[in-house]
Design an enzyme around this catalytic site. Sequence first.
Site, PDB file in Angstrom:
ATOM      1  N   GLY A  11       0.778  -1.236   0.000  1.00 22.10           N
ATOM      2  CA  GLY A  11       0.000   0.000   0.000  1.00 22.10           C
ATOM      3  C   GLY A  11       0.808   1.284   0.000  1.00 22.10           C
ATOM      4  O   GLY A  11       0.307   2.335   0.413  1.00 22.10           O
ATOM      5  N   ARG A  65     -14.873 -17.954 -10.093  1.00 22.37           N
ATOM      6  CA  ARG A  65     -14.416 -16.605 -10.419  1.00 22.37           C
ATOM      7  C   ARG A  65     -15.592 -15.712 -10.849  1.00 22.37           C
ATOM      8  O   ARG A  65     -15.634 -14.524 -10.540  1.00 22.37           O
ATOM      9  CB  ARG A  65     -13.357 -16.661 -11.537  1.00 22.37           C
ATOM     10  CG  ARG A  65     -12.783 -15.345 -11.986  1.00 22.37           C
ATOM     11  CD  ARG A  65     -12.142 -14.522 -10.904  1.00 22.37           C
ATOM     12  NE  ARG A  65     -10.971 -15.116 -10.307  1.00 22.37           N
ATOM     13  CZ  ARG A  65      -9.964 -14.402  -9.821  1.00 22.37           C
ATOM     14  NH1 ARG A  65     -10.016 -13.097  -9.853  1.00 22.37           N
ATOM     15  NH2 ARG A  65      -8.934 -14.975  -9.259  1.00 22.37           N
ATOM     16  N   ASN A 107      -4.196   2.656 -13.670  1.00 27.32           N
ATOM     17  CA  ASN A 107      -3.295   1.674 -13.067  1.00 27.32           C
ATOM     18  C   ASN A 107      -1.878   2.235 -13.054  1.00 27.32           C
ATOM     19  O   ASN A 107      -1.515   3.018 -13.934  1.00 27.32           O
ATOM     20  CB  ASN A 107      -3.327   0.378 -13.886  1.00 27.32           C
ATOM     21  CG  ASN A 107      -2.405  -0.696 -13.323  1.00 27.32           C
ATOM     22  OD1 ASN A 107      -2.432  -0.975 -12.127  1.00 27.32           O
ATOM     23  ND2 ASN A 107      -1.584  -1.271 -14.179  1.00 27.32           N
ATOM     24  N   HIS A 109       2.001   1.000 -13.354  1.00 22.39           N
ATOM     25  CA  HIS A 109       2.821  -0.162 -13.707  1.00 22.39           C
ATOM     26  C   HIS A 109       4.287   0.238 -13.548  1.00 22.39           C
ATOM     27  O   HIS A 109       4.678   1.314 -13.999  1.00 22.39           O
ATOM     28  CB  HIS A 109       2.529  -0.615 -15.146  1.00 22.39           C
ATOM     29  CG  HIS A 109       3.321  -1.820 -15.529  1.00 22.39           C
ATOM     30  ND1 HIS A 109       3.007  -3.089 -15.072  1.00 22.39           N
ATOM     31  CD2 HIS A 109       4.443  -1.946 -16.268  1.00 22.39           C
ATOM     32  CE1 HIS A 109       3.912  -3.942 -15.541  1.00 22.39           C
ATOM     33  NE2 HIS A 109       4.782  -3.278 -16.265  1.00 22.39           N
ATOM     34  N   GLU A 147      -9.545  -3.381 -21.749  1.00 25.31           N
ATOM     35  CA  GLU A 147      -9.786  -4.813 -21.535  1.00 25.31           C
ATOM     36  C   GLU A 147      -8.536  -5.655 -21.719  1.00 25.31           C
ATOM     37  O   GLU A 147      -8.546  -6.854 -21.480  1.00 25.31           O
ATOM     38  CB  GLU A 147     -10.941  -5.296 -22.428  1.00 25.31           C
ATOM     39  CG  GLU A 147     -12.253  -4.609 -22.047  1.00 25.31           C
ATOM     40  CD  GLU A 147     -13.475  -5.243 -22.724  1.00 25.31           C
ATOM     41  OE1 GLU A 147     -14.503  -4.563 -22.804  1.00 25.31           O
ATOM     42  OE2 GLU A 147     -13.368  -6.413 -23.167  1.00 25.31           O
ATOM     43  N   ASP A 150      -2.255  -3.911 -19.297  1.00 26.14           N
ATOM     44  CA  ASP A 150      -1.283  -2.800 -19.433  1.00 26.14           C
ATOM     45  C   ASP A 150      -1.314  -2.187 -20.840  1.00 26.14           C
ATOM     46  O   ASP A 150      -0.298  -1.713 -21.341  1.00 26.14           O
ATOM     47  CB  ASP A 150       0.142  -3.311 -19.122  1.00 26.14           C
ATOM     48  CG  ASP A 150       0.247  -3.888 -17.718  1.00 26.14           C
ATOM     49  OD1 ASP A 150       1.046  -4.823 -17.531  1.00 26.14           O
ATOM     50  OD2 ASP A 150      -0.488  -3.431 -16.830  1.00 26.14           O
ATOM     51  N   ALA A 179       9.439   7.518  -8.848  1.00 25.38           N
ATOM     52  CA  ALA A 179       8.489   7.595  -9.974  1.00 25.38           C
ATOM     53  C   ALA A 179       7.047   7.333  -9.547  1.00 25.38           C
ATOM     54  O   ALA A 179       6.193   8.218  -9.603  1.00 25.38           O
ATOM     55  CB  ALA A 179       8.911   6.616 -11.075  1.00 25.38           C
ATOM     56  N   GLU A 180       6.774   6.119  -9.031  1.00 23.83           N
ATOM     57  CA  GLU A 180       5.382   5.745  -8.756  1.00 23.83           C
ATOM     58  C   GLU A 180       4.686   6.718  -7.811  1.00 23.83           C
ATOM     59  O   GLU A 180       3.560   7.180  -8.080  1.00 23.83           O
ATOM     60  CB  GLU A 180       5.327   4.336  -8.170  1.00 23.83           C
ATOM     61  CG  GLU A 180       5.819   3.280  -9.130  1.00 23.83           C
ATOM     62  CD  GLU A 180       5.735   1.901  -8.534  1.00 23.83           C
ATOM     63  OE1 GLU A 180       4.801   1.635  -7.777  1.00 23.83           O
ATOM     64  OE2 GLU A 180       6.600   1.078  -8.854  1.00 23.83           O
TER      65      GLU A 180
HETATM   66  C1  GRF Z   1       4.155  -1.307  -7.046  1.00 25.29           C
HETATM   67  O1  GRF Z   1       5.487  -1.539  -7.434  1.00 25.29           O
HETATM   68  C2  GRF Z   1       3.297  -1.135  -8.259  1.00 25.29           C
HETATM   69  O2  GRF Z   1       3.959  -0.563  -9.360  1.00 25.29           O
HETATM   70  C3  GRF Z   1       2.930  -2.538  -8.605  1.00 25.29           C
HETATM   71  O3  GRF Z   1       2.792  -3.219  -7.380  1.00 25.29           O
HETATM   72  C4  GRF Z   1       3.542  -2.541  -6.389  1.00 25.29           C
HETATM   73  C5  GRF Z   1       2.568  -2.150  -5.307  1.00 25.29           C
HETATM   74  O4  GRF Z   1       3.200  -1.601  -4.273  1.00 25.29           O
HETATM   75  N1  GRF Z   1       1.704  -2.548  -9.364  1.00 25.29           N
HETATM   76  P1  GRF Z   1       2.312  -0.956  -3.086  1.00 25.29           P
HETATM   77  O5  GRF Z   1       1.300  -1.986  -2.649  1.00 25.29           O
HETATM   78  O6  GRF Z   1       1.644   0.288  -3.618  1.00 25.29           O
HETATM   79  O7  GRF Z   1       3.342  -0.662  -2.024  1.00 25.29           O
END
Ligand code: GRF
Length: 216
Positions: A11, A65, A107, A109, A147, A150, A179-180
Amino acid sequence: MRIAVLVSGGGTNLQAIIDSINEGRITNTEICLVYSNNPKAYAIERAKKAGIPYVVKSPKEFENRQEFNEALLQILKDADPDLIVLAGCLVVIPKKVVRAFEGRIINIHPSLIPSFCGTGFYGLKVHEKVLERGARVSGATVHFVDEGTDTGPIILQKPVMVRDDDTAETLQRRIMEQAEWKIMPMAIDLLANNKVKVEGNKVVIEDYDQNIVDSL
Ligand code: GRF
């Protein structure tokens, strides 16, 4: 803008969103729900601490599912978000959810799409493949979810140099930090302020300046 954040792990991206809202880097936005498939996800602790409503529902609780997919769709409809944010969500998002929230799911990635992405590219595996290939640059991408896997239109990307002494773990951590945790909040703020539109398979951002992204 009401956002539902879907998580499966630590998280840290959720935390970056929470902190960015609290510090004013994300405006016009409230987190109306955190959903996790994983009852052990530390992301849930982060939601609890922040007083954000959360729901944990694992596919394992269902006969099949199909039933899980129905339950997930209902959870999201009940939350009534304007935007769904996949922040480390390892659940395959059912097509019926993608259609119900078309153009309103994003999302993060951990690579520069279209490199090192698609089926099987998640978590540490992404960074292992980057190192195996000898790539000099990696980074992160925020994109719309369609759909495919990525494959949706790219909103923001931020490059991170690969170091000779990197392991998959050190590269993963640096991409998250540099980055993220920067581009996910920025993308949410842009969407919350109607600065983003999709034209064909490309995203157009009002007053876009990559220097701003690079300086984050
Ligand atoms: C991150 O590296 C994200 O890019 C990938 O999963 C990881 C999640 O990390 N999709 P967190 O749960 O946000 O710490």
